[in-house]
Design an enzyme around this catalytic site. Structure first.
Site, PDB file in Angstrom:
ATOM      1  NE  ARG A  72      -2.665  -1.810   3.137  1.00  0.00           N
ATOM      2  CZ  ARG A  72      -2.590  -3.110   3.432  1.00  0.00           C
ATOM      3  NH1 ARG A  72      -2.947  -3.997   2.541  1.00  0.00           N
ATOM      4  NH2 ARG A  72      -2.161  -3.498   4.606  1.00  0.00           N
ATOM      5  CD  GLU A 114      -2.350  -5.226  14.014  1.00  0.00           C
ATOM      6  OE1 GLU A 114      -2.988  -5.062  15.053  1.00  0.00           O
ATOM      7  OE2 GLU A 114      -2.453  -4.482  13.035  1.00  0.00           O
TER       8      GLU A 114
END
Length: 194
Positions: A72, A114
């Site tokens: 991205r 994460e």
């Protein structure tokens, strides 16, 4: 630092950018509220405002490298680089960069997400010692990806001036640095889609 707390207080573009970001609950695993910037890209005005804010910030900082984190960061980085007169350097996932005699050696940095582990790679010859760089990505959560990107650029002698993200978790509010580097964030994550 969040843009809304540093020079862009009350700027309606920040609300429009935030409103244009979709939210996908429980993706890629339960408990994650995935921030979907594809909806931001569909809103040409919000997308342009996003790029414009970054361009305004970096235009006069003598930046010669805009490094974008796959995938991205690739959506924002090239436009920013073109507008400020810098080159765009892709920081890729493993085994995506070709290694040929004329392209150069690939170096890599591992990091923890994460919800897993990953690695970034870069061609050594893409960045020269002493070049001033910014790193762009869509979102900072734990800072692991950006930390790996900083290490890659510093290994080849670049000066990382700042990291920039469209979205930053509230935990980064008041935390203006990442690995000693400034961190610039446009908006906080949205909790639900309208």
């Amino acid at each position: 630092m969040f843009a809304g707390e540093n020079g862009l207080q009350g700027d309606p573009r920040l609300k429009a950018i935030s409103d244009a970001i979709g939210v996908v609950p429980n993706f890629p695993k339960p408990g994650i509220m995935f921030q979907d910037i594809t909806t931001l890209l569909l809103d040409h005005k919000a997308f342009k405002d996003t790029v414009d804010i970054f361009v305004d910030r970096y235009r006069d900082m003598n930046i010669s490298v805009v490094a974008g984190v796959e995938a991205r960061g690739f959506l924002f980085g090239p436009s920013i680089a073109l507008a400020i007169g810098a080159k765009f350097v892709p920081l890729r996932k493993p085994k995506k960069l070709p290694v040929f005699e004329y392209v150069g050696k690939v170096i890599s940095e591992k990091y923890v997400l994460e919800y897993g582990k990953d690695c970034l790679e870069m061609h050594v010859g893409d960045v020269n010692r002493g070049e001033r760089a910014i790193i762009i990505d869509d979102l900072v959560a734990t800072g692991g990806t950006l930390s790996a990107a900083i290490r890659l650029l510093e290994r080849v002698g670049a000066e990382v001036v700042e990291c920039a993200c469209v979205i930053g978790l509230p935990e980064f509010k008041g935390q203006c640095r990442l690995n000693g580097k400034p961190l610039y964030i446009l908006v906080e994550p949205r909790q639900q889609t309208n």
